[in-house]
Each structure stands twice: as structure tokens, then as C-alpha cells.
Design an enzyme around this catalytic site. Structure first.
Site, PDB file in Angstrom:
ATOM      1  N   HIS A 267      -7.970  -5.693   0.624  1.00 13.76           N
ATOM      2  CA  HIS A 267      -6.702  -4.974   0.827  1.00 13.76           C
ATOM      3  C   HIS A 267      -5.908  -5.717   1.888  1.00 13.76           C
ATOM      4  O   HIS A 267      -5.878  -5.330   3.063  1.00 13.76           O
ATOM      5  CB  HIS A 267      -7.009  -3.538   1.268  1.00 13.76           C
ATOM      6  CG  HIS A 267      -5.835  -2.606   1.194  1.00 13.76           C
ATOM      7  ND1 HIS A 267      -5.188  -2.325   0.012  1.00 13.76           N
ATOM      8  CD2 HIS A 267      -5.197  -1.885   2.152  1.00 13.76           C
ATOM      9  CE1 HIS A 267      -4.214  -1.458   0.248  1.00 13.76           C
ATOM     10  NE2 HIS A 267      -4.190  -1.191   1.536  1.00 13.76           N
TER      11      HIS A 267
ATOM     12  N   SER B 230       0.836  -1.199   0.000  1.00 18.56           N
ATOM     13  CA  SER B 230       0.000   0.000   0.000  1.00 18.56           C
ATOM     14  C   SER B 230       0.879   1.261   0.000  1.00 18.56           C
ATOM     15  O   SER B 230       1.687   1.441  -0.913  1.00 18.56           O
ATOM     16  CB  SER B 230      -0.966  -0.054   1.187  1.00 18.56           C
ATOM     17  OG  SER B 230      -2.035   0.848   1.017  1.00 18.56           O
TER      18      SER B 230
ATOM     19  N   ASP C 267     -10.028  -5.312  -3.834  1.00 17.63           N
ATOM     20  CA  ASP C 267      -9.458  -4.294  -2.939  1.00 17.63           C
ATOM     21  C   ASP C 267     -10.353  -3.048  -2.913  1.00 17.63           C
ATOM     22  O   ASP C 267     -10.479  -2.358  -3.927  1.00 17.63           O
ATOM     23  CB  ASP C 267      -8.053  -3.928  -3.426  1.00 17.63           C
ATOM     24  CG  ASP C 267      -7.267  -3.104  -2.414  1.00 17.63           C
ATOM     25  OD1 ASP C 267      -7.893  -2.369  -1.627  1.00 17.63           O
ATOM     26  OD2 ASP C 267      -6.021  -3.197  -2.421  1.00 17.63           O
TER      27      ASP C 267
END
Length: 221
Positions: free
Chosen positions: A202, A119, A171
Site C-alpha cells: 500500500h 487510498s 496491497d
């Protein structure tokens, strides 16, 4: 802007390290977040891999109402083409590059150092790896986006770096289109990234961990 010094967690191999993976966490997490993944990777002891998990600094994050939390940089809006504080991202990437410098100074060759990031950490990993002045062993980005694609100044040293992009098809935090966009931008720049997708949100899943292990072993064996 003052230099940023990162606190880190080190997970050492059973013998003297000859390779290193520097793994960057996501927004609101810390270096402990991915520490448990090391035994799950089941890497051969013969690879002698040191894992380094840095802690990001803490700062106010605009999209979270200005709350102070661990973050590599501020995110100013959550549109698909999210707006980020590029100066802060670059400062974090420079700090990660100093961690690489330290590993090289300790005797680990640059080509046996791999950068990984999840991320926000992945966005920093793109910037740090692709602007590093020595050829690195690889770049692994997970559930992330290429935030500095329009401003990055690539170094020739890593024009041929092995890049592996991984993303969850479900996600809700980082739209999967940002993963495929990063792949397309990299291809336009002359890179040849691998792209793997998993039926997950995610996060990280078991099949992905196996793929990460295989990819690391291919780079470091």
C-alpha cells in the site's frame, strides 16, 4: 451538515500557473504526505502546474478504535466491501469541489485541472470528479476503491473524463480486487479507465511515479 473548509499546501510553478493538480492523501496522513513527489515527477516547467495538497479534517475512526486522526470519512468496518460513512465522504468531496471552483475563479480552465487521490483520498476523488459540473482534465486514483459506486449521481460534464487507476498487487490494506472492481464498475457506467498494477504494498513506487508523470504530461501538454 455544515460546509467543510480545507486547509491546503500549494506548490507553485516557476511562472504563473496554467494547470493544477489537486492531490488527496490517505487515512492518517496529511497534505505533506505527497508534497515530496512534485520534484520526482520531473514535469516540464512549460506545463506551469500548481499542485494543491489539502489536509483532511480530523475525526474518530471506527476501525482504529475510535481514535481521532486525519480522515476524509469514517470507515466502519474492514471487510473487503468496506462500510464507510457516505455522508462524510460526500462532505469531503464537496469541499474538494470548492477547491476546484477557486482554481477556475483564479483563471485556470476546468479542463486543465486534475484530481488525484491515494487510498481514502482516491475514494473522495472519484466522488468529487465524477459529480463535478464542468469537464475536468483527468482523474488519477491510487490504491483505492470506488466507495460511492452505488449512490453516485454522475454529471454529464465528466462522462468522458480520462481516468487512470493504479494499484499495488501486494496491497494488504486495500485489496487489489477493489481496484479491478472499480475499473469494472466504471466500464459498466460507460467510462474507459486505464489500469496499472505494480509489485508493491500500500504505497507508491518509482516506476509508478514515472507513469504518473507521463500520464500528467499527456493530459496537460
Amino acid at each position: 451538515m455544515s460546509d467543510l473548509t480545507l486547509q491546503t499546501i500549494h506548490v507553485e510553478p516557476n511562472q504563473a500557473a496554467t494547470a493544477c493538480v489537486i492531490w488527496l492523501h490517505g487515512l492518517g496522513a496529511d497534505g505533506h504526505d505527497f508534497e515530496p513527489i512534485v520534484p520526482e515527477l520531473r514535469l516540464p516547467q512549460s506545463l506551469s502546474v500548481r499542485f494543491i495538497f489539502p489536509h483532511s479534517p480530523k475525526m474518530p475512526v471506527t476501525i482504529n478504535g475510535g481514535m481521532v486522526m486525519p480522515a476524509w470519512y469514517d470507515i466502519l468496518d474492514m471487510s473487503v466491501e468496506r462500510k464507510v460513512d457516505v455522508a462524510q465522504l460526500t462532505q469531503s468531496a464537496n469541499a474538494v469541489q470548492r477547491l476546484i471552483d477557486e482554481q477556475i475563479a483564479s483563471g485556470i480552465p476546468a479542463e486543465r485541472i486534475i484530481l488525484a487521490g491515494f487510498s481514502q483520498g482516491g475514494a473522495v476523488a472519484y466522488q468529487a470528479a465524477l459529480t463535478y459540473p464542468q469537464a475536468l482534465g483527468g482523474l488519477l486514483t491510487m490504491s483505492t476503491y470506488f466507495a460511492t459506486k452505488d449512490s453516485i449521481e454522475l454529471t454529464d460534464a465528466n462522462r468522458n473524463i480520462d481516468i487512470c487507476i493504479m494499484h499495488g498487487s501486494q496491497d494488504p490494506v486495500v485489496n487489489p480486487v477493489l481496484g479491478t472492481q472499480a475499473k469494472s464498475v466504471l466500464e459498466t457506467l460507460g467510462f474507459h479507465p486505464e489500469y496499472h498494477t505494480y509489485p508493491m504494498p500500500h504505497s507508491v513506487c518509482a516506476p509508478q511515479v514515472r507513469d504518473i508523470s507521463n500520464w500528467l504530461q499527456q493530459r496537460l501538454s
